[in-house]
Design an enzyme around this catalytic site. Sequence first.
Site, PDB file in Angstrom:
ATOM      1  N   LYS A  72      -0.126  -0.431 -10.745  1.00 50.01           N
ATOM      2  CA  LYS A  72      -0.212   0.516  -9.618  1.00 50.01           C
ATOM      3  C   LYS A  72       1.178   0.946  -9.155  1.00 50.01           C
ATOM      4  O   LYS A  72       1.443   2.132  -8.971  1.00 50.01           O
ATOM      5  CB  LYS A  72      -0.945  -0.143  -8.440  1.00 50.01           C
ATOM      6  CG  LYS A  72      -0.814   0.623  -7.129  1.00 50.01           C
ATOM      7  CD  LYS A  72      -1.555  -0.047  -5.995  1.00 50.01           C
ATOM      8  CE  LYS A  72      -0.787  -1.094  -5.242  1.00 50.01           C
ATOM      9  NZ  LYS A  72       0.179  -0.578  -4.246  1.00 50.01           N
ATOM     10  N   ASN A  73       2.059  -0.035  -8.959  1.00 51.24           N
ATOM     11  CA  ASN A  73       3.373   0.279  -8.389  1.00 51.24           C
ATOM     12  C   ASN A  73       4.307   0.979  -9.367  1.00 51.24           C
ATOM     13  O   ASN A  73       5.377   1.441  -8.981  1.00 51.24           O
ATOM     14  CB  ASN A  73       4.043  -0.989  -7.846  1.00 51.24           C
ATOM     15  CG  ASN A  73       3.410  -1.442  -6.541  1.00 51.24           C
ATOM     16  OD1 ASN A  73       2.549  -0.754  -5.994  1.00 51.24           O
ATOM     17  ND2 ASN A  73       3.815  -2.597  -6.049  1.00 51.24           N
ATOM     18  N   ARG A 106       2.120   4.313   2.082  1.00 53.48           N
ATOM     19  CA  ARG A 106       3.561   4.436   2.272  1.00 53.48           C
ATOM     20  C   ARG A 106       4.287   5.049   1.082  1.00 53.48           C
ATOM     21  O   ARG A 106       5.282   5.754   1.238  1.00 53.48           O
ATOM     22  CB  ARG A 106       4.109   3.035   2.473  1.00 53.48           C
ATOM     23  CG  ARG A 106       4.721   2.773   3.762  1.00 53.48           C
ATOM     24  CD  ARG A 106       5.378   1.416   3.687  1.00 53.48           C
ATOM     25  NE  ARG A 106       6.720   1.546   3.142  1.00 53.48           N
ATOM     26  CZ  ARG A 106       7.762   1.930   3.843  1.00 53.48           C
ATOM     27  NH1 ARG A 106       7.630   2.213   5.120  1.00 53.48           N
ATOM     28  NH2 ARG A 106       8.945   2.027   3.294  1.00 53.48           N
ATOM     29  N   CYS A 149       3.293  -0.541   9.182  1.00 53.93           N
ATOM     30  CA  CYS A 149       2.064  -0.929   8.487  1.00 53.93           C
ATOM     31  C   CYS A 149       1.849  -2.400   8.765  1.00 53.93           C
ATOM     32  O   CYS A 149       2.675  -3.038   9.401  1.00 53.93           O
ATOM     33  CB  CYS A 149       2.148  -0.648   7.007  1.00 53.93           C
ATOM     34  SG  CYS A 149       3.195  -1.802   6.143  1.00 53.93           S
ATOM     35  N   ARG A 160       8.856  -1.651   8.034  1.00 45.64           N
ATOM     36  CA  ARG A 160       9.164  -0.920   6.807  1.00 45.64           C
ATOM     37  C   ARG A 160       9.763   0.471   7.028  1.00 45.64           C
ATOM     38  O   ARG A 160       9.137   1.491   6.757  1.00 45.64           O
ATOM     39  CB  ARG A 160       7.900  -0.817   5.943  1.00 45.64           C
ATOM     40  CG  ARG A 160       7.383  -2.162   5.523  1.00 45.64           C
ATOM     41  CD  ARG A 160       6.149  -2.076   4.699  1.00 45.64           C
ATOM     42  NE  ARG A 160       6.404  -1.933   3.277  1.00 45.64           N
ATOM     43  CZ  ARG A 160       5.465  -1.978   2.350  1.00 45.64           C
ATOM     44  NH1 ARG A 160       4.218  -2.129   2.695  1.00 45.64           N
ATOM     45  NH2 ARG A 160       5.759  -1.838   1.092  1.00 45.64           N
ATOM     46  N   ASP A 176       4.814  -9.733  -3.394  1.00 49.82           N
ATOM     47  CA  ASP A 176       3.420  -9.342  -3.645  1.00 49.82           C
ATOM     48  C   ASP A 176       2.595 -10.477  -4.279  1.00 49.82           C
ATOM     49  O   ASP A 176       1.398 -10.308  -4.505  1.00 49.82           O
ATOM     50  CB  ASP A 176       3.363  -8.096  -4.551  1.00 49.82           C
ATOM     51  CG  ASP A 176       3.742  -6.833  -3.795  1.00 49.82           C
ATOM     52  OD1 ASP A 176       3.877  -6.883  -2.562  1.00 49.82           O
ATOM     53  OD2 ASP A 176       3.907  -5.782  -4.454  1.00 49.82           O
ATOM     54  N   ILE A 190      11.239 -10.858   2.457  1.00 51.83           N
ATOM     55  CA  ILE A 190      11.229  -9.401   2.269  1.00 51.83           C
ATOM     56  C   ILE A 190      10.564  -8.690   3.455  1.00 51.83           C
ATOM     57  O   ILE A 190      11.075  -7.705   3.965  1.00 51.83           O
ATOM     58  CB  ILE A 190      10.516  -9.001   0.955  1.00 51.83           C
ATOM     59  CG1 ILE A 190      11.050  -9.814  -0.242  1.00 51.83           C
ATOM     60  CG2 ILE A 190      10.624  -7.494   0.708  1.00 51.83           C
ATOM     61  CD1 ILE A 190      12.422  -9.440  -0.741  1.00 51.83           C
ATOM     62  N   ARG A 201      -7.651  -0.668  -3.276  1.00 47.55           N
ATOM     63  CA  ARG A 201      -6.382   0.065  -3.363  1.00 47.55           C
ATOM     64  C   ARG A 201      -5.561  -0.421  -4.554  1.00 47.55           C
ATOM     65  O   ARG A 201      -4.773   0.344  -5.108  1.00 47.55           O
ATOM     66  CB  ARG A 201      -5.550  -0.155  -2.095  1.00 47.55           C
ATOM     67  CG  ARG A 201      -6.069   0.570  -0.881  1.00 47.55           C
ATOM     68  CD  ARG A 201      -5.084   0.439   0.252  1.00 47.55           C
ATOM     69  NE  ARG A 201      -3.740   0.837  -0.195  1.00 47.55           N
ATOM     70  CZ  ARG A 201      -2.640   0.644   0.498  1.00 47.55           C
ATOM     71  NH1 ARG A 201      -2.689   0.060   1.659  1.00 47.55           N
ATOM     72  NH2 ARG A 201      -1.478   1.035   0.030  1.00 47.55           N
TER      73      ARG A 201
HETATM   74  C1  UD1 Z   1       7.550  -1.856  -2.958  1.00 48.98           C
HETATM   75  C2  UD1 Z   1       6.153  -2.128  -3.449  1.00 48.98           C
HETATM   76  C3  UD1 Z   1       5.508  -3.234  -2.625  1.00 48.98           C
HETATM   77  C4  UD1 Z   1       6.406  -4.473  -2.619  1.00 48.98           C
HETATM   78  C5  UD1 Z   1       7.827  -4.123  -2.218  1.00 48.98           C
HETATM   79  C6  UD1 Z   1       8.790  -5.283  -2.343  1.00 48.98           C
HETATM   80  C7  UD1 Z   1       5.399   0.000  -4.331  1.00 48.98           C
HETATM   81  C8  UD1 Z   1       4.528   1.186  -4.180  1.00 48.98           C
HETATM   82  N1  UD1 Z   1       5.359  -0.910  -3.343  1.00 48.98           N
HETATM   83  O1  UD1 Z   1       7.450  -1.398  -1.613  1.00 48.98           O
HETATM   84  O2  UD1 Z   1       4.234  -3.539  -3.183  1.00 48.98           O
HETATM   85  O3  UD1 Z   1       5.887  -5.423  -1.726  1.00 48.98           O
HETATM   86  O4  UD1 Z   1       8.322  -3.049  -3.039  1.00 48.98           O
HETATM   87  O5  UD1 Z   1       8.796  -5.765  -3.650  1.00 48.98           O
HETATM   88  O6  UD1 Z   1       6.094  -0.166  -5.321  1.00 48.98           O
HETATM   89  N2  UD1 Z   1      13.647  -1.348   3.814  1.00 48.98           N
HETATM   90  C9  UD1 Z   1      14.438  -0.831   4.823  1.00 48.98           C
HETATM   91  N3  UD1 Z   1      14.772   0.500   4.782  1.00 48.98           N
HETATM   92  C10 UD1 Z   1      14.366   1.314   3.772  1.00 48.98           C
HETATM   93  C11 UD1 Z   1      13.561   0.779   2.738  1.00 48.98           C
HETATM   94  C12 UD1 Z   1      13.219  -0.569   2.789  1.00 48.98           C
HETATM   95  O7  UD1 Z   1      14.831  -1.541   5.744  1.00 48.98           O
HETATM   96  O8  UD1 Z   1      14.695   2.507   3.784  1.00 48.98           O
HETATM   97  C13 UD1 Z   1      13.271  -2.780   3.845  1.00 48.98           C
HETATM   98  C14 UD1 Z   1      11.762  -3.001   3.969  1.00 48.98           C
HETATM   99  O9  UD1 Z   1      11.339  -2.952   5.296  1.00 48.98           O
HETATM  100  C15 UD1 Z   1      11.605  -4.374   3.340  1.00 48.98           C
HETATM  101  C16 UD1 Z   1      12.674  -4.380   2.241  1.00 48.98           C
HETATM  102  O10 UD1 Z   1      13.596  -3.344   2.589  1.00 48.98           O
HETATM  103  O11 UD1 Z   1      11.922  -5.362   4.277  1.00 48.98           O
HETATM  104  C17 UD1 Z   1      12.165  -4.110   0.841  1.00 48.98           C
HETATM  105  O12 UD1 Z   1      11.338  -2.975   0.846  1.00 48.98           O
HETATM  106  P1  UD1 Z   1      11.169  -2.031  -0.422  1.00 48.98           P
HETATM  107  O13 UD1 Z   1      11.701  -2.733  -1.629  1.00 48.98           O
HETATM  108  O14 UD1 Z   1      11.712  -0.694  -0.097  1.00 48.98           O
HETATM  109  O15 UD1 Z   1       9.585  -1.946  -0.530  1.00 48.98           O
HETATM  110  P2  UD1 Z   1       8.688  -0.694  -0.902  1.00 48.98           P
HETATM  111  O16 UD1 Z   1       9.392   0.164  -1.894  1.00 48.98           O
HETATM  112  O17 UD1 Z   1       8.158  -0.070   0.338  1.00 48.98           O
END
Ligand code: UD1
Length: 419
Positions: free
Chosen positions: A22-23, A93, A117, A122, A306, A328, A398
């Site tokens: 999915k991701n 998201r 969320c 996030r 995850d 995370i 999902r």
């Molecule tokens: C992706 C995955 C999700 C997984 C996560 C971490 C997809 C669709 N989703 O989510 O399943 O749990 O990676 O492996 O691939 N952060 C910030 N600012 C930003 C972006 C992120 O502070 O602009 C923080 C987030 O709040 C979190 C951390 O960085 O604490 C990691 O998030 P991120 O790796 O960006 O997760 P996603 O890409 O949303």
Amino acid sequence: MDRIRIRGGRPLEGTIPISGAKNATLPLMAAALLSDGPLVLRNAPDLADIATMGSLLEQHGLAVEHDRVARSLTLSGNATNLEAPYDLVRKMRASVLVLGPLVARHGRARVSLPGGCAIGTRPVDIHLKGLEQMGAEITLDAGYIEAAAPRGLKGARILFPQVSVGATENLLMAACLAEGETQLINAAREPEIEDLARCLIAMGAQIEGVGTDRLVVEGVGSLGAATHGIVPDRIEAGTYACAAAITGGSVLLQGARAEHLGAVARTLREAGVEVEAVGEDLRITRRDGLQGVDVMTEPFPGFATDMQAQFMALMAVAEGAAMVTETIFENRFMHVPELNRMGARINVHGASAIVRGVPRLSGAPVMATDLRASVSLILAGLAAEGETIVNRVYHLDRGYERVEAKLAAVGADIERLPA
Ligand code: UD1
């Protein structure tokens, strides 16, 4: 709303086919915005999130065809509407992944802010800061991100302050059509990012450092058509590995790749579970008791956040104690009270949970507020005595393709109860 009923206590035996990730699929679909296509994605999973991304791209003006029999997604056309509306973005998201491609190709975009969320706040600040470094002007207006780069994006040296999967993907896609060289430093290294990079290269992008934390992209004028096979879902594989382990069974995970499990494979072995590559597949067997093992979630190749809820369900029936630390997301322990209702002994202290193993869980009606938490309750139900009813199945739909059918095929007593 559908529910899932499980009667626990049966060891799983047999083969489980692992679907496309999915991701990986979500960013790959967003990459279709970078060219007129067609972009053909093979091994596409049939999931609610994939349908949501399909609807988002369709409203941007792309043609999206999902052939569920051939398991392929074909995306083509050029975006005519550059706005991603709140109603779709709030559902998922990952919708924010359209931002980089739209600005890179069309010089502007208007994307709803995803908002908070269930598992934490996030933010998307890292995505936005990177685009600004590439010359985009970003303003926030009425809950929307407005990005403009009328003369196109420019290559930049972007040092991520924190590893972010989504920000790496968004900026990698944007950099493909930017003018000059972009360096992404401290980039996320998840297998889904490598998969995206390989697809972008097949579309004509110039990317170096694939699979490392330093990606170097030389922008090109345009990208073209490609056909790409989606990487198998390492989180689905890890989840079914925990299912085999928690029931004391032995299953063959068809298509699962050991190297993509990262620390999850190592941790399972430490807990007493056999993880063995068999050709293109992975065999998971648990013969003896489970041992408590401490884990801390980290970016890849560390232990995946995850997989944290699923591993906690496993530790709930292990011998001894396990400390599970979540680094995370700040609020990712919603499964704890539900697991405790099934007889687990788990205490949360800040970002850590102490799990004291119990000999047996007992079935109960439960519900969860996110995808991985829901599936951890299914795992607990498979091991529990008596009947477990998991409510709010839409979270599972999902991210897990036919979860009840895949588990029933290896001997679980599980069925979906329609609403
Ligand atoms: C992706 C995955 C999700 C997984 C996560 C971490 C997809 C669709 N989703 O989510 O399943 O749990 O990676 O492996 O691939 N952060 C910030 N600012 C930003 C972006 C992120 O502070 O602009 C923080 C987030 O709040 C979190 C951390 O960085 O604490 C990691 O998030 P991120 O790796 O960006 O997760 P996603 O890409 O949303």
